[in-house]
Design a protein around this motif. Structure first.
Motif, PDB file in Angstrom:
ATOM      1  N   GLY A  93      90.418   6.245 -33.217  1.00  0.00           N
ATOM      2  CA  GLY A  93      88.974   6.062 -33.222  1.00  0.00           C
ATOM      3  C   GLY A  93      88.574   4.603 -33.099  1.00  0.00           C
ATOM      4  N   PHE A  94      89.315   3.728 -33.783  1.00  0.00           N
ATOM      5  CA  PHE A  94      88.988   2.305 -33.728  1.00  0.00           C
ATOM      6  C   PHE A  94      89.133   1.764 -32.310  1.00  0.00           C
ATOM      7  CE2 PHE A  94      90.595  -2.071 -33.722  1.00  0.00           C
ATOM      8  CZ  PHE A  94      89.505  -2.725 -34.283  1.00  0.00           C
ATOM      9  N   TYR A  95      90.254   2.086 -31.672  1.00  0.00           N
ATOM     10  CA  TYR A  95      90.464   1.565 -30.321  1.00  0.00           C
ATOM     11  C   TYR A  95      89.529   2.225 -29.316  1.00  0.00           C
ATOM     12  CZ  TYR A  95      94.520  -1.032 -31.920  1.00  0.00           C
ATOM     13  OH  TYR A  95      95.330  -1.930 -32.564  1.00  0.00           O
ATOM     14  N   ALA A  96      89.136   3.476 -29.604  1.00  0.00           N
ATOM     15  CA  ALA A  96      88.136   4.096 -28.727  1.00  0.00           C
ATOM     16  C   ALA A  96      86.795   3.387 -28.877  1.00  0.00           C
ATOM     17  CB  ALA A  96      87.994   5.580 -29.075  1.00  0.00           C
ATOM     18  N   TRP A  97      86.468   2.936 -30.088  1.00  0.00           N
ATOM     19  CA  TRP A  97      85.227   2.190 -30.326  1.00  0.00           C
ATOM     20  C   TRP A  97      85.180   0.942 -29.458  1.00  0.00           C
ATOM     21  CZ3 TRP A  97      80.889   3.763 -31.968  1.00  0.00           C
ATOM     22  CH2 TRP A  97      80.748   4.651 -33.036  1.00  0.00           C
ATOM     23  N   ILE A  98      86.308   0.245 -29.394  1.00  0.00           N
ATOM     24  CA  ILE A  98      86.301  -1.032 -28.662  1.00  0.00           C
ATOM     25  C   ILE A  98      86.649  -0.847 -27.191  1.00  0.00           C
ATOM     26  CG2 ILE A  98      86.887  -2.309 -30.754  1.00  0.00           C
ATOM     27  CD1 ILE A  98      89.739  -2.528 -29.781  1.00  0.00           C
ATOM     28  N   GLY A  99      86.798   0.421 -26.767  1.00  0.00           N
ATOM     29  CA  GLY A  99      87.001   0.687 -25.336  1.00  0.00           C
ATOM     30  C   GLY A  99      88.413   0.502 -24.847  1.00  0.00           C
ATOM     31  N   CYS A 126     105.706  -5.756 -36.190  1.00  0.00           N
ATOM     32  CA  CYS A 126     106.581  -5.483 -35.042  1.00  0.00           C
ATOM     33  C   CYS A 126     105.789  -4.894 -33.889  1.00  0.00           C
ATOM     34  CB  CYS A 126     107.698  -4.533 -35.486  1.00  0.00           C
ATOM     35  SG  CYS A 126     108.468  -3.589 -34.165  1.00  0.00           S
ATOM     36  N   PHE A 127     104.963  -3.894 -34.187  1.00  0.00           N
ATOM     37  CA  PHE A 127     104.211  -3.239 -33.120  1.00  0.00           C
ATOM     38  C   PHE A 127     103.080  -4.112 -32.598  1.00  0.00           C
ATOM     39  CE2 PHE A 127     105.794   0.743 -35.316  1.00  0.00           C
ATOM     40  CZ  PHE A 127     106.801   0.946 -34.393  1.00  0.00           C
ATOM     41  N   PHE A 128     102.440  -4.869 -33.468  1.00  0.00           N
ATOM     42  CA  PHE A 128     101.397  -5.778 -32.983  1.00  0.00           C
ATOM     43  C   PHE A 128     101.986  -6.800 -32.013  1.00  0.00           C
ATOM     44  CE2 PHE A 128      98.505  -4.669 -36.646  1.00  0.00           C
ATOM     45  CZ  PHE A 128      97.449  -4.256 -35.841  1.00  0.00           C
ATOM     46  N   LEU A 129     103.175  -7.293 -32.316  1.00  0.00           N
ATOM     47  CA  LEU A 129     103.826  -8.213 -31.388  1.00  0.00           C
ATOM     48  C   LEU A 129     104.250  -7.495 -30.110  1.00  0.00           C
ATOM     49  CD1 LEU A 129     106.011 -10.395 -33.792  1.00  0.00           C
ATOM     50  CD2 LEU A 129     103.909 -11.046 -32.619  1.00  0.00           C
ATOM     51  N   GLY A 130     104.592  -6.207 -30.240  1.00  0.00           N
ATOM     52  CA  GLY A 130     104.949  -5.416 -29.059  1.00  0.00           C
ATOM     53  C   GLY A 130     103.807  -5.292 -28.072  1.00  0.00           C
ATOM     54  N   ALA A 131     102.566  -5.523 -28.554  1.00  0.00           N
ATOM     55  CA  ALA A 131     101.409  -5.466 -27.669  1.00  0.00           C
ATOM     56  C   ALA A 131     101.390  -6.616 -26.683  1.00  0.00           C
ATOM     57  CB  ALA A 131     100.123  -5.475 -28.490  1.00  0.00           C
ATOM     58  N   LEU A 132     102.306  -7.581 -26.841  1.00  0.00           N
ATOM     59  CA  LEU A 132     102.422  -8.657 -25.863  1.00  0.00           C
ATOM     60  C   LEU A 132     103.039  -8.167 -24.558  1.00  0.00           C
ATOM     61  CD1 LEU A 132     103.714 -11.513 -28.200  1.00  0.00           C
ATOM     62  CD2 LEU A 132     101.390 -11.209 -27.317  1.00  0.00           C
ATOM     63  N   PHE A 152     100.621   1.779 -26.687  1.00  0.00           N
ATOM     64  CA  PHE A 152     101.381   2.435 -27.751  1.00  0.00           C
ATOM     65  C   PHE A 152     101.583   1.496 -28.932  1.00  0.00           C
ATOM     66  CE2 PHE A 152     105.670   2.390 -29.578  1.00  0.00           C
ATOM     67  CZ  PHE A 152     105.606   3.534 -30.361  1.00  0.00           C
ATOM     68  N   ALA A 153     101.958   0.249 -28.650  1.00  0.00           N
ATOM     69  CA  ALA A 153     102.227  -0.711 -29.721  1.00  0.00           C
ATOM     70  C   ALA A 153     100.978  -0.953 -30.557  1.00  0.00           C
ATOM     71  CB  ALA A 153     102.744  -2.024 -29.117  1.00  0.00           C
ATOM     72  N   LEU A 154      99.824  -1.103 -29.911  1.00  0.00           N
ATOM     73  CA  LEU A 154      98.589  -1.353 -30.656  1.00  0.00           C
ATOM     74  C   LEU A 154      98.199  -0.141 -31.498  1.00  0.00           C
ATOM     75  CD1 LEU A 154      96.481  -3.283 -27.988  1.00  0.00           C
ATOM     76  CD2 LEU A 154      97.408  -4.189 -30.125  1.00  0.00           C
ATOM     77  N   TYR A 155      98.254   1.028 -30.921  1.00  0.00           N
ATOM     78  CA  TYR A 155      97.898   2.235 -31.665  1.00  0.00           C
ATOM     79  C   TYR A 155      98.862   2.447 -32.834  1.00  0.00           C
ATOM     80  CZ  TYR A 155      94.264   4.047 -28.554  1.00  0.00           C
ATOM     81  OH  TYR A 155      93.092   4.233 -27.865  1.00  0.00           O
ATOM     82  N   ALA A 156     100.162   2.246 -32.585  1.00  0.00           N
ATOM     83  CA  ALA A 156     101.153   2.454 -33.638  1.00  0.00           C
ATOM     84  C   ALA A 156     100.997   1.428 -34.755  1.00  0.00           C
ATOM     85  CB  ALA A 156     102.564   2.383 -33.048  1.00  0.00           C
ATOM     86  N   ALA A 157     100.740   0.178 -34.390  1.00  0.00           N
ATOM     87  CA  ALA A 157     100.616  -0.879 -35.400  1.00  0.00           C
ATOM     88  C   ALA A 157      99.469  -0.579 -36.359  1.00  0.00           C
ATOM     89  CB  ALA A 157     100.402  -2.223 -34.707  1.00  0.00           C
ATOM     90  N   LEU A 158      98.316  -0.236 -35.812  1.00  0.00           N
ATOM     91  CA  LEU A 158      97.167   0.041 -36.673  1.00  0.00           C
ATOM     92  C   LEU A 158      97.373   1.332 -37.459  1.00  0.00           C
ATOM     93  CD1 LEU A 158      94.410  -0.858 -37.614  1.00  0.00           C
ATOM     94  CD2 LEU A 158      93.403   0.335 -35.656  1.00  0.00           C
ATOM     95  N   LEU A 172     111.766   3.131 -23.313  1.00  0.00           N
ATOM     96  CA  LEU A 172     111.489   1.845 -23.944  1.00  0.00           C
ATOM     97  C   LEU A 172     110.541   2.028 -25.125  1.00  0.00           C
ATOM     98  CD1 LEU A 172     111.523  -1.199 -24.175  1.00  0.00           C
ATOM     99  CD2 LEU A 172     109.845  -1.330 -22.337  1.00  0.00           C
ATOM    100  N   ILE A 173     109.526   2.863 -24.945  1.00  0.00           N
ATOM    101  CA  ILE A 173     108.620   3.152 -26.060  1.00  0.00           C
ATOM    102  C   ILE A 173     109.395   3.762 -27.224  1.00  0.00           C
ATOM    103  CG2 ILE A 173     106.731   4.673 -26.778  1.00  0.00           C
ATOM    104  CD1 ILE A 173     105.458   4.235 -24.063  1.00  0.00           C
ATOM    105  N   ASN A 174     110.309   4.641 -26.921  1.00  0.00           N
ATOM    106  CA  ASN A 174     111.102   5.260 -27.986  1.00  0.00           C
ATOM    107  C   ASN A 174     112.053   4.264 -28.634  1.00  0.00           C
ATOM    108  OD1 ASN A 174     110.857   8.449 -28.265  1.00  0.00           O
ATOM    109  ND2 ASN A 174     110.451   7.911 -26.144  1.00  0.00           N
ATOM    110  N   LEU A 175     112.553   3.296 -27.863  1.00  0.00           N
ATOM    111  CA  LEU A 175     113.412   2.264 -28.454  1.00  0.00           C
ATOM    112  C   LEU A 175     112.610   1.368 -29.394  1.00  0.00           C
ATOM    113  CD1 LEU A 175     115.740   1.204 -25.506  1.00  0.00           C
ATOM    114  CD2 LEU A 175     116.369   2.424 -27.581  1.00  0.00           C
TER     115      LEU A 175
END
Length: 1190
Positions: A687-693, A759-765, A774-780, A1055-1058
């Motif tokens: 929901g949060f990421y949908a809010w920000i588009g 880890c996942f927030f950094l994966g958003a790089l 995936f990294a952003l959604y998983a991190a939050l 890669l996402i699964n790794l």
């Protein structure tokens, strides 16, 4: 009289082949035997006469048409009139349109026909074989020549053929000779066949029949008396022409090609001697590690032996009461690291204890607040945007391919949409002349299917009218206002212009004295070798061009052949090409709706039991449709998986002290609450990421809940089991006990959750969109899961504990049970088993060495189909595509800057025609096709070459206005302003160019926070952080190794699964590492045993046994994507995480783990000293009181 007759006969006979004489002269009209010719078949009059001297306008025309025979005005004799020259010029113009790229070839071609038409020695080099009477406009009947035999030396014919055989038609990528050799095409063409085609009046190009008789130089056998071979000088393709024409380019003439340096050889594999270098290095590293480990074990054993020996010599470690003498800790023994670690643990413990007490005290306030916060985030899901386009998922927006695609789409329309069927006949070896397959009935059936699809009509809300194929089709020759026949449809029936009459046509044809019946097969054989022909040379005389005006290349009509042997084809191909549009364009929806109707008709046709074909099919929308269907159909599998996990959690969390209390001690509502916490965290993140588009994807919906569930379940088990094993202290309230328990375990939960979230927030790089999202959604989601566990779940556990303390049943809260709760804490089943059996067996002296050796030995060691459900029709299509489709993907090159097309230098830097730079852009591509390692089949076609050909005065094709006030009038070349670029980039596959580097980067940035966070939260304990990191790295590396063994490809999904594996590995490893670091047992082995028993049992129950039941359910999913990348890969990750976390890590810690925290021991020591002092003082006061009483 008889002698006079013989002399006259000899004179007449000799005069038939004498120098300076013509066999025919002047234009006699149209050949009555030729019908449907592309140019007027004008033939000469039979006229044996002396060659005429050409002067004035006659000479000027002669010099422009046949310059090689011109010797100057008044000095030139010829056997052709002005009318003949005009007819010859028209005839040569059509051929020059495809040969003019190579001036010497065009010159040789013209030389041949100029010699037979205009040579002053015409009577010597040919013999009239056939004549016909033609009535002139004046009413006079004249004898016209409609067939003759020409005598040509092989030296001239062979040289002329060599100069022309490599001339290309850039627009098609093929050879010009293929259009001038009839049924033989470019591959089987020879000088004789080339000339035979030119002399065949049935091809629609030759005005009369010419039998070219090729003989070696000097040979007279077979020649009529007086006849000689025409042996003119033929130019080589790398020579200039007498009229100033430049040498042919390398594109059209191999002799013109410069010496091109070979590309550097591919790097040799890294070898050491005869062995693979990487393997040798791995063996050396492993041997060194093994040697160091062995030395360490020997050293440890020696020290232990010395201590034991000293104890036997009298060094007593017990006091007079036989109690162990504890080692005294001095403040000097406490390091800064020990102090930092203790301070960190005390701060976090105190913080979470206070927090937990508050949350447990006010559960009815905490739960609604959490619900409101979650709803505030989750309501954004209504605006969620799901990305289903594979290109947008897997290709980085700023990648080279995407930038080029954006440039192309911004300047031109997107590449057209393909809708295709590949058909074959059941139980047959498909050959053109095999009556079991390419029979007329089957071709007619294909044509009927094609026409049914072409007739598709549908109502379009976007256009507010009935739409059909012509509204969306690719119509290259009439794009502005196409009709159905203008739409590009490629199929075998197009060789017959989709005409049933032409397909059934038959005719008798006499060739070499043999009369036979010709039918559609003969026309097909001719057309596949000469697809640009407007008329075949059979008695049928039909065109090979499709009804939309373009050629049908054989690789788009048939498949399953070898080496261009199209007559051995095993499949028919039917392709509909539609225009592509931006997704915001109204016609994009129309195209998709037409494709949906296309699929419905094809699927209905496939179900028809009367069909004679087995086939595979696809539409442009099919890939996206099937991926979406995969998710929809496998949702029940995921729901069952989650239900199994919930059932396990609900059952496993219960204490079950007696059958009478089973409904009191069960934890169904707590388990449900834990699942809801996971679900709420995922919804809040989405929901949060949908809010920000920020867009989501189907992969996120499938992977993130599993990941958060693994993390959440582990924390739930650790918290709940720790609470169940704890005894409430005297005078301690329920909420205070929960707070104290939370203070003990929450730092460990924080360690894992924070490591994973960072880890996942950094994966958003990552540059790959699917991985980044995936990294952003998983991190939050992981962060929200931890927050909700620290709030809502603590409150929920408090309510459940209140119910349990009151002995009320879980389901029926009003029902109470009289059986009291046991006074001793519940140890469960796993804890006693691991403490009594597993930990001692794992950590004895022999198994420790074996485990380390075996694990260090182990560390040495998305194509499109996978996205489809196992029952998808696309899998059949891919199989047919690979088996029958014989042409590779089209490759387009685009220039964006650096070429000034208004200058000669800029043009020459790109083109490949005569006079262009030998190392121009297009020429370099041509050179690349010659390399054995190249995947380019043919040289590139450039708009610049087409433009130059159009400008060439020798080619007058297409120089008329097609619209406007000057329609059908000549269009001057200087009015054209052209810039034309086409480029299609396969952005979906670009991920494989960077997937290895992308994978290393993402896994690397995920591993970094696991080390940093572990060190910080353990008080700068570098050793624990390193061992924690090492084990996670080993899990990841071993996962990649098992992927190879189990046939799991390394692509974006894996890669996402790794990245997920790193997160799950933290759960298996970090809890145990922290438990070991905080243990105060005297030896490392004892500390490892304690950590394995206490924390290992919770990790096993919380991560391994939570994941495994849900993962097993995924084996029944339809989609191969789910079966391979979710079932197989998650099973591998879970099993490897369990093996490393519960087997390898305890052993590793027993060898290399950090020592006991002296700060903790000093604190305990000081605390005991104070207690002893207080006890002593109390005893003294009591003795004094008793003495006073006495």
């Amino acid at each position: 009289m008889f002698l006079l007759y013989l002399c006259l006969l000899q004179v007449l006979t000799g005069a038939q082949h004498e120098p300076g004489y013509c066999s025919f002269y002047e234009d006699c009209g149209l050949n009555p035997a030729v019908e449907g010719a592309l140019i007027p078949p004008r033939v000469p009059c039979k006229d044996y006469r002396k060659a005429v001297n050409v002067t004035g306008d006659h000479y000027e025309l002669f010099k422009s048409v046949c310059p090689m025979l011109a010797h100057g005005e008044g000095e030139t004799l010829a056997c052709c009139s002005i009318r003949q020259l005009t007819a010859l010029q028209d005839s040569l113009t059509l051929s020059k349109a495809v040969l003019i790229r190579c001036p010497s070839c065009a010159d040789n071609f013209a030389h041949m026909h100029c010699a037979t038409t205009c040579s002053p020695n015409q009577s010597q080099i040919l013999k009239i074989m056939k004549t016909a009477n033609i009535t002139q406009p004046t009413g006079i009947v004249k004898e016209a020549v409609v067939g003759y035999e020409a005598y040509v030396s092989t030296s001239f014919s062979d040289a002329s053929f060599r100069s022309c055989k490599n001339v290309r038609i850039p627009a098609t990528g093929g050879y010009a000779i293929a259009t001038m050799c009839g049924r033989y095409g470019a591959t089987l063409c020879t000088p004789q066949r080339w000339l035979d085609f030119q002399g065949d009046s049935s091809n629609g190009l030759a005005p009369l029949d010419i039998n070219f008789k090729l003989l070696p130089d000097g040979q007279t056998a077979g020649l009529p008396p007086g006849a000689v071979l025409f042996a003119g000088t033929a130019l080589n393709c790398n020579e200039t022409t007498p009229t100033g024409g430049e040498a042919c380019s390398c594109q059209d003439c191999e002799q013109s090609c410069p010496a091109v340096p070979q590309p550097p050889p591919l790097p040799e594999p890294f070898m050491i001697g005869q062995l693979d270098g990487v393997l040798v290095i791995c063996i050396i590293v492993f041997s060194c590690i093994l040697l160091l480990l062995t030395c360490y074990v020997i050293l440890e054993y020696t020290i232990h032996y010395q201590k034991s020996k000293g104890a036997r010599k009298g060094k007593n470690t017990k006091d007079q009461n036989e109690n162990e003498i504890e080692r005294k800790i001095s403040p000097k023994d406490v390091t800064c690291s020990d102090k930092a670690s203790l301070a960190t643990q005390e701060f976090l413990g105190s913080l979470f204890q206070t927090w937990g007490t508050i949350m447990a005290r006010y559960p009815l306030i905490v739960l609604p607040v959490c619900l409101v916060v979650v709803l505030a985030f989750a309501v954004g899901i209504k605006d969620i945007e799901l990305t289903t386009d594979p290109v947008q998922l897997w290709s980085a927006p700023q990648s080279r391919a995407m930038r080029e695609k954006a440039f192309h789409d911004a300047n031109f329309d997107p590449f057209y949409r393909t809708n295709q069927l590949i058909l074959t006949a059941p139980d047959s070896h498909i050959k053109i002349y095999c009556v079991c397959f390419f029979h007329t009935d089957l071709i007619i059936e294909l044509l009927e299917l094609q026409q049914k699809i072409q007739a598709i009509e549908l109502w379009s809300d976007e256009l507010n009218r009935t739409a059909s194929l012509k509204d969306v089709c690719y119509a290259p020759l009439n794009p502005d206002n196409p009709s159905l026949t203008d739409c590009a449809v490629n199929s075998l029936p197009q060789y017959f212009q989709n005409s049933m009459d032409k397909l059934n046509a038959k005719a008798n044809m006499t060739e070499l004295g043999v009369t036979k019946e010709v039918d559609w097969r003969d026309h097909f054989i001719y057309c596949v070798n000469s697809p640009l022909s407007f008329k075949d040379i059979t008695a049928l005389g039909m065109s090979c061009m499709a009804d939309y005006g373009g050629p049908v290349f054989p690789f788009l009509a048939v498949g399953g052949y070898e080496n261009e042997e199209y007559t051995t084809a095993e499949a028919l191909i039917l392709t509909f090409s539609l225009n592509n549009y931006a997704r915001t364009d109204v016609k994009f929806k129309v195209a998709e709706e037409w494709e949906q109707r296309f699929l419905e008709i094809v699927q209905e046709y496939q179900k028809n039991t009367n069909t004679n074909f087995t086939f595979a099919y696809m539409a442009e929308r099919s890939l996206e449709d099937e991926i979406n269907r995969t998710t929809a159909e496998d949702i029940p599998i995921f729901m069952i998986s989650y239900a199994v996990i919930f059932l396990y959690i609900a059952v496993a969390l219960g204490e079950y002290t007696s059958w009478k209390r089973i409904l009191v001690d069960s934890k169904f509502l707590v388990g449900l609450g834990g699942i809801l916490v996971v679900g709420c965290s995922v919804m809040a993140s989405m929901g949060f990421y949908a809010w920000i588009g920020f867009p989501s994807s189907l992969v996120i919906l499938q992977v993130v809940p599993f990941l958060v569930l693994a993390v959440g379940a582990d924390n739930i088990f650790i918290f709940v089991l720790e609470y169940q094993r704890d005894m409430r202290r005297p005078g301690e309230k329920r909420e205070e006990q929960i707070g104290r328990v939370l203070g003990n375990v929450a730092p460990s939960m924080l360690l894992c959750s924070l490591s994973e979230s960072v880890c996942f927030f950094l994966g958003a790089l990552s540059t790959m969109p699917a991985v980044r999202s995936f990294a952003l959604y998983a991190a939050l989601a992981v962060l929200m899961d931890f927050i909700l566990q620290m709030t809502a779940f603590v409150a929920l556990l408090s309510l459940d504990a209140q119910r349990q303390d009151a002995n009320r049943c879980e389901i029926a809260c009003c029902v109470t049970v009289k059986t009291p709760h046991p006074s001793k804490p519940n140890q469960g089943i796993l804890l006693p088993l691991m403490k009594k059996y597993y930990a001692p067996a794992l950590l004895n002296s022999v198994s420790r060495v074996l485990v380390v050796r075996s694990y260090f030995a182990n560390i040495v060691g998305l194509n499109q189909e996978l996205a489809m459900p196992s029952d998808s029709y696309m899998l059949d299509y891919f199989a047919y595509l690979y088996k029958y489709f014989e042409v590779g993907v089209p490759t387009y090159f685009i220039t964006t800057k650096g070429f000034n097309f208004t200058s000669e230098e800029g043009i020459n830097a790109v083109c490949s025609s005569v006079g262009c730079d030998q190392f121009s852009f297009t020429q370099k591509i041509r050179y690349a096709t010659e390399y054995p390692e190249s995947y380019l089949a043919i040289p590139a076609s450039s708009w610049v070459d087409d433009y130059i050909d159009w400008l060439n005065p020798g080619s007058k094709c297409c120089r008329i206005y097609t619209a406007g006030p000057n329609k059908d009038e000549f269009c001057p070349a200087n009015e054209s302003k052209c810039f034309y670029i086409i480029y299609v980039t396969y952005v979906y596959y670009e991920q494989y160019l960077t997937i290895v580097n992308e994978g290393l980067f993402n896994i690397g940035v995920c591993l970094l926070p696991t080390f940093v966070v572990c060190c910080i939260l353990l008080g700068m304990d570098l050793r624990s952080g390193f061992l924690n990191l090492l084990t996670i790295v080993m899990i990841t590396v071993d996962t990649v190794g098992v992927m190879t063994l189990w046939g799991i490809d390394f692509n974006a999904v894996s890669l996402i699964n790794l990245v997920t594996a790193v997160g799950i590995s933290v759960e298996f490893v970090s809890h145990l590492t922290r438990s070991f670091a905080l243990s105060i047992q005297p030896t490392k082995v004892e500390r490892a045993k304690e950590a394995t028993a206490n924390m290992g049992s919770a990790v096993f129950a919380g991560v391994a046994m939570t994941n495994l039941p849900g993962i097993v359910v995924l084996a029944f999913a339809k989609a191969q994507l789910i079966q391979i990348f979710f079932f197989r890969l998650n099973l591998v990750i879970t099993l490897l995480g369990m093996a490393h976390g519960l087997i390898f890590l305890p052993v590793l810690l027993s060898f290399l783990g950090p020592g006991v925290n002296n700060a903790v021991l000093l604190q305990i020591q000081e605390k005991k000293a104070k207690e002893m002092e207080l006890n002593s003082k109390a005893t003294y006061d009591n003795i004094s009181f008793e003495s006073h009483e006495k």
